[in-house]
Design a protein around this motif. Structure first.
Motif, short mmCIF file in Angstrom:
data_model
loop_
_atom_site.label_atom_id
_atom_site.label_comp_id
_atom_site.label_asym_id
_atom_site.label_seq_id
_atom_site.Cartn_x
_atom_site.Cartn_y
_atom_site.Cartn_z
N TYR B 51 -41.56 3.96 -17.99
CA TYR B 51 -40.75 5.16 -17.81
C TYR B 51 -41.17 5.97 -16.58
CZ TYR B 51 -37.88 4.57 -21.89
OH TYR B 51 -36.96 4.09 -22.78
N LEU B 52 -42.27 5.57 -15.93
CA LEU B 52 -42.59 6.19 -14.65
C LEU B 52 -41.67 5.64 -13.57
CD1 LEU B 52 -46.49 6.15 -14.77
CD2 LEU B 52 -44.94 8.07 -15.19
N HIS B 53 -41.12 4.45 -13.82
CA HIS B 53 -40.26 3.81 -12.82
C HIS B 53 -38.78 4.04 -13.07
CE1 HIS B 53 -43.39 1.39 -10.77
NE2 HIS B 53 -44.00 1.52 -11.92
N PHE B 54 -38.40 4.00 -14.34
CA PHE B 54 -36.97 4.09 -14.67
C PHE B 54 -36.77 5.16 -15.73
CE2 PHE B 54 -38.31 -0.29 -13.89
CZ PHE B 54 -37.63 -0.54 -12.72
N GLY B 55 -35.83 6.03 -15.49
CA GLY B 55 -35.58 7.15 -16.40
C GLY B 55 -35.09 6.71 -17.76
N CYS B 56 -34.39 5.61 -17.80
CA CYS B 56 -33.93 5.10 -19.08
C CYS B 56 -33.58 3.62 -18.91
CB CYS B 56 -32.73 5.88 -19.60
SG CYS B 56 -31.27 5.77 -18.55
N LYS B 57 -33.32 3.01 -20.03
CA LYS B 57 -33.01 1.59 -20.02
C LYS B 57 -31.83 1.27 -19.11
CE LYS B 57 -31.40 -2.01 -23.18
NZ LYS B 57 -31.06 -2.37 -24.58
N GLU B 59 -30.79 2.84 -16.52
CA GLU B 59 -31.11 2.97 -15.11
C GLU B 59 -31.78 1.70 -14.60
OE1 GLU B 59 -32.33 7.03 -14.33
OE2 GLU B 59 -33.46 6.29 -12.61
N LEU B 60 -32.59 1.12 -15.45
CA LEU B 60 -33.25 -0.13 -15.09
C LEU B 60 -32.21 -1.23 -14.84
CD1 LEU B 60 -36.30 -1.60 -16.95
CD2 LEU B 60 -34.41 -3.03 -16.28
N ILE B 61 -31.28 -1.36 -15.77
CA ILE B 61 -30.25 -2.38 -15.61
C ILE B 61 -29.44 -2.10 -14.34
CG2 ILE B 61 -28.15 -3.32 -16.63
CD1 ILE B 61 -29.38 -2.89 -19.34
N LEU B 62 -29.15 -0.84 -14.11
CA LEU B 62 -28.41 -0.46 -12.92
C LEU B 62 -29.14 -0.90 -11.66
CD1 LEU B 62 -25.73 1.06 -13.10
CD2 LEU B 62 -26.90 3.03 -12.15
N GLU B 63 -30.45 -0.73 -11.66
CA GLU B 63 -31.24 -1.13 -10.51
C GLU B 63 -31.13 -2.64 -10.29
OE1 GLU B 63 -32.57 0.67 -8.27
OE2 GLU B 63 -33.45 -1.00 -7.16
N LEU B 64 -31.18 -3.39 -11.37
CA LEU B 64 -30.99 -4.84 -11.27
C LEU B 64 -29.65 -5.14 -10.59
CD1 LEU B 64 -32.07 -6.38 -14.71
CD2 LEU B 64 -33.11 -6.74 -12.48
N GLY B 65 -28.61 -4.47 -11.06
CA GLY B 65 -27.29 -4.69 -10.50
C GLY B 65 -27.21 -4.31 -9.04
N LYS B 66 -27.83 -3.19 -8.70
CA LYS B 66 -27.78 -2.72 -7.32
C LYS B 66 -28.41 -3.73 -6.38
CE LYS B 66 -29.40 1.50 -6.80
NZ LYS B 66 -29.81 2.89 -7.16
N ARG B 67 -29.54 -4.26 -6.80
CA ARG B 67 -30.21 -5.25 -5.94
C ARG B 67 -29.35 -6.47 -5.73
NH1 ARG B 67 -36.70 -5.05 -6.42
NH2 ARG B 67 -36.85 -2.79 -6.39
N SER B 68 -28.72 -6.90 -6.82
CA SER B 68 -27.90 -8.10 -6.69
C SER B 68 -26.69 -7.82 -5.78
CB SER B 68 -27.45 -8.57 -8.07
OG SER B 68 -26.06 -8.60 -8.18
N ARG B 69 -26.12 -6.62 -5.89
CA ARG B 69 -25.00 -6.28 -5.02
C ARG B 69 -25.43 -6.25 -3.56
NH1 ARG B 69 -20.33 -7.14 -7.05
NH2 ARG B 69 -19.21 -5.37 -6.16
N ARG B 70 -26.62 -5.71 -3.35
CA ARG B 70 -27.12 -5.61 -1.98
C ARG B 70 -27.27 -7.00 -1.38
NH1 ARG B 70 -32.10 -2.69 -2.62
NH2 ARG B 70 -30.95 -1.23 -3.93
N GLN B 71 -27.79 -7.90 -2.20
CA GLN B 71 -27.98 -9.27 -1.73
C GLN B 71 -26.64 -9.91 -1.35
OE1 GLN B 71 -29.78 -11.77 -4.73
NE2 GLN B 71 -31.02 -12.78 -3.18
N ARG B 72 -25.63 -9.66 -2.19
CA ARG B 72 -24.33 -10.22 -1.90
C ARG B 72 -23.77 -9.61 -0.61
NH1 ARG B 72 -18.67 -10.36 -5.18
NH2 ARG B 72 -18.44 -8.38 -4.11
N LEU B 73 -24.00 -8.31 -0.48
CA LEU B 73 -23.50 -7.63 0.72
C LEU B 73 -24.10 -8.24 1.98
CD1 LEU B 73 -21.95 -5.40 2.13
CD2 LEU B 73 -23.86 -3.85 1.71
N GLU B 74 -25.38 -8.62 1.90
CA GLU B 74 -26.01 -9.23 3.08
C GLU B 74 -25.31 -10.52 3.47
OE1 GLU B 74 -30.20 -9.65 2.25
OE2 GLU B 74 -30.34 -7.50 1.89
N LEU B 75 -25.01 -11.33 2.46
CA LEU B 75 -24.31 -12.59 2.76
C LEU B 75 -22.94 -12.31 3.37
CD1 LEU B 75 -25.12 -14.84 -0.34
CD2 LEU B 75 -25.88 -15.13 2.01
#
Lengths: 247, 247
Positions: B51-57, B59-75
């Motif tokens: 919980y020092l890293h993610f405010g709630c569950k 938000e964690l999942i959202l971060e996972l999604g954001k990273r994956s979107r970013r990766q796709r954006l790079e391609l």
DNA sequence: ACAACTCTTGACGCCGCGTCATATCATGGG
DNA sequence: CCCATGATATGACGCGGCGTCAAGAGTTGT
């Protein structure tokens, strides 16, 4: 017999009440705002009673979704009876979906919620075919229309084309379009004036692209839409698009 | 300064570890199988630390999604650098999405989960623009390409057409198509051989319908796809489509 | 009036999220 | 080397929601 029937009717009434309250809660307060305790409280039944009707919260939401899908299917089924060329009848399906979306915008949102993995995930797998039944029915109609068009010569497939592909394309545009409208895409950024019209338009462009006669350049499909509304959905159109100021 | 940096690096490492474990749990056991306690247990940190890293569950999942979107954006961003006519570069975006989907099929599923209303609902609203940023970027590229096509004369808009509509259509087909593939539609019923190819195909039909030159009938887009894979995504293509039996 | 049966209830157990007082560790000065 | 002080980590706890089930209320038949 009659007693049995009355009991069944009471049960049905109660179930309807639960669903009605659940629907309101879901729309007003979102997925997390909908709780079984709250439903019990607002209906003035106990929680145990709600569990006589629905095995779990997700199943309740699923039932909401199923009913809304069934309602949409009825409109579509009526639309496809329209008397005209196959492509006109395809348009009639579009009109049915459009009317449904305008009359029951909330239903689409409920369906979105229901689509969430976290919902389906908890349902015993044997209920899910039931869920897709109406989608399958719609799909069959679409393919049926494409095949009719081929049969009567309105559509001549080029090598490599298949009825399934066309159906898939129309489905994808409609589904993806509505998903975008509902917020999955940055629609306000891409500022379209009328996203609903854009879905229609793109379906036509796709139809033209496949060479499905009559092309939108050689036929007045706006007139077709008018006729469909007048002949097939007179009552719904009055409600959805307003009928002047008469009561 | 260096101490500060080392600490930051450690924190980042730990966050990566959390996300990696969360990702595995989410894919293996679904949304409900992913719990904060489980993450703590498997990473051998305490729940408080997560919980020092993610405010709630969520938000964690959202971060996972954001990273994956970013990766796709790079391609996608790389794809659009392809040297060719605007429509070819549009194809390059399609190839990028295709490659991304094949290389990271799980990411698309995570994105689906993340899209669920129940997730977004719980996030303080000020994080959500961030989420859509990459979608907006993609949208801008698409509209940019359409405008380039217009500028160079490859695309002549008919009265009533707009770049936004075309973009919306392509977006909807792609999005709706992938949604269908992922299970929202009765795809096994409508038996398409290759749904991915069908998405491509329908985008081409739509492009042809709008009269975007060169039409798919007057240009060998299969060759374009080959060139894109070879010139822009050599490494990714090798991994995604296999490169014979060489190591 | 009472027995047998059906339907309803809400208190309870469990689990997962998110918190926060406490414990542990790092740093730096005496 | 030891202790003070501040930074960081911990996990027991409170809360709320789901789903259950033993006990209670109601109904039917005799």
């Amino acid at each position: 017999m009659t007693i049995q029937t009355r009991k069944q009717r009471d049960l049905r009434r109660r179930e309807d009440l639960f669903l009605q309250v659940a629907r309101r809660l879901l729309l007003e307060r979102g997925f997390h705002g909908l709780t079984m305790d709250r439903i019990a409280e607002e209906t003035e039944y106990s929680k145990g009673t709600t569990y006589l009707h629905f095995g779990c919260k997700e199943e309740l939401i699923l039932e909401l979704g199923k009913r809304s899908r069934r309602q949409r299917l009825e409109l579509i089924t009526r639309g496809v009876t329209f008397d005209g060329r196959p492509r006109e009848r395809m348009v009639a399906i579009g009109v049915a979906v459009d009317i449904h979306t305008r009359l029951f915008p909330d239903d689409v949102r409920i369906w979105e919620i229901m689509n969430a993995e976290s919902i389906i995930e908890k349902i015993p797998a044997d209920r899910q075919p039931d869920l897709k039944a109406s989608d399958i029915a719609v799909n069959d109609m679409l393919i049926g229309l494409v095949n009719e068009a081929i049969a009567c010569g309105d559509l001549v497939l080029r090598p490599g084309d298949s009825p399934q592909e066309i159906t898939f394309g129309l489905w994808a545009i409609t589904d993806g379009g509505f998903a975008a409208i509902l917020g999955n895409a940055p629609l306000e950024h891409l500022n379209l004036r009328d996203p609903y019209a854009a879905i229609f338009k793109n379906c036509h462009v796709l139809g033209d692209g496949y060479g499905w006669r009559p092309l939108s350049t050689e036929w007045d499909y706006d007139a077709t839409v008018e006729r469909i509304r007048r002949e097939v959905f007179p009552e719904e159109s009055r409600v959805a698009f307003g009928g002047g100021e008469a009561a």
